[in-house]
Design an enzyme around this catalytic site. Structure first.
Site, PDB file in Angstrom:
ATOM      1  N   HIS A 116     -13.597  18.944 -34.766  1.00 38.87           N
ATOM      2  CA  HIS A 116     -14.697  19.335 -33.874  1.00 38.87           C
ATOM      3  C   HIS A 116     -14.924  18.260 -32.810  1.00 38.87           C
ATOM      4  O   HIS A 116     -16.055  17.906 -32.530  1.00 38.87           O
ATOM      5  CB  HIS A 116     -15.957  19.607 -34.696  1.00 38.87           C
TER       6      HIS A 116
ATOM      7  N   HIS B  14     -25.491  22.794 -39.380  1.00 41.47           N
ATOM      8  CA  HIS B  14     -25.161  21.405 -39.056  1.00 41.47           C
ATOM      9  C   HIS B  14     -25.539  20.475 -40.200  1.00 41.47           C
ATOM     10  O   HIS B  14     -26.726  20.437 -40.582  1.00 41.47           O
ATOM     11  CB  HIS B  14     -25.882  20.990 -37.766  1.00 41.47           C
TER      12      HIS B  14
ATOM     13  N   ASP C  91     -21.169  22.031 -38.924  1.00 37.70           N
ATOM     14  CA  ASP C  91     -20.614  21.252 -37.814  1.00 37.70           C
ATOM     15  C   ASP C  91     -21.306  19.890 -37.678  1.00 37.70           C
ATOM     16  O   ASP C  91     -22.441  19.701 -38.112  1.00 37.70           O
ATOM     17  CB  ASP C  91     -20.832  22.009 -36.500  1.00 37.70           C
TER      18      ASP C  91
HETATM   19 ZN   LIG Z   1     -20.964  20.868 -32.611  1.00 37.84          ZN
END
Ligand SMILES: [Zn+2]
Length: 225
Positions: A68, A171, A15
């Site tokens: 996102h 991430h 993400d």
């Molecule tokens: Zn996020």
């Protein structure tokens, strides 16, 4: 390995990128090991120089790409104007992602610290996701790679061991954590945990616009209730 137990599975999701210098390295690690993953991109980062090229590369190399949010700053269920928040945080980015949609549009909400609470979605957001036939992808493992760039590996491995099907949120941002991605994947394989790109139904409450699992716990309490 016992015959009667289903093999444990893990789906890797990345993400908050794309991040030049980080996403490229993540893609190199995944390519070297033949691991397919899903990247949930933030509009503000997609729009930065080099951002779209990185997402194109991810797409070309077989990874799935999801939405996102535009700015990754607005908790939809806490917004004063819920409709406006949907416009700016979801609708405004949707057109910029169409080249990456594949046969299914993926959306992952922003949740501060990965916490799935009543601020994550709103009734307006839910309507938008249904109307535009999104698949909403949640998670069941948040090993905090962003604030513990070394310690996350053990937590993620423990979650994967607990199984049966872990959707881990990592991430591709500038934390240094992704330096351990290769050894994390190698260890998953050593432990016979299958790394898959599919997602378990339990983490997909909305599939192509159809609500499959109640999302009530992610919506604000109605002011009249
Ligand atoms: Zn996020």
């Amino acid at each position: 390995m016992s015959e009667d137990r289903e093999r444990r599975r893990i789906s890797l999701t990345f993400d908050n990128g794309p991040t030049p210098g980080v996403t490229d390295a993540v893609l190199d690690v995944l390519a070297a090991r033949g691991v397919p993953a899903t990247f949930f991109v933030v509009g503000a980062n997609l729009r930065r120089p080099g951002g779209r090229d990185l997402v194109r590369r991810a797409c070309r190399e077989g990874h799935r790409i999801g939405h996102h949010t535009t700015t990754h700053t607005v908790l939809l269920g806490a917004a004063v104007d819920a409709e406006a928040a949907v416009d700016t945080e979801i609708a405004a980015l949707a057109a910029e992602l169409t080249e990456f949609d594949g046969d299914e549009k993926l959306y992952r909400p922003y949740a501060a610290g990965g916490v799935l609470d009543r601020q994550v979605l709103s009734a307006a957001a839910l309507r938008y996701l249904q109307d535009h036939r999104y698949t909403c992808v949640l998670w069941n493992s948040v090993p905090h790679d962003w604030d513990d760039p070394d310690g996350w590996v053990e937590r993620a491995l423990a979650d994967a061991e607990a199984g049966p099907w872990t959707v881990v949120v990592l991430h591709d941002v500038d934390s240094g954590a992704m330096a351990h991605l290769g050894s994390f994947i190698d260890e998953l394989r050593r432990r016979d945990i299958d790394i898959v790109q599919d997602l378990p139904d339990s983490c997909v409450p909305i599939s192509r616009g159809e609500i499959r699992v109640s999302l009530d716990h992610l919506l604000p309490l109605s002011p009249t209730s």
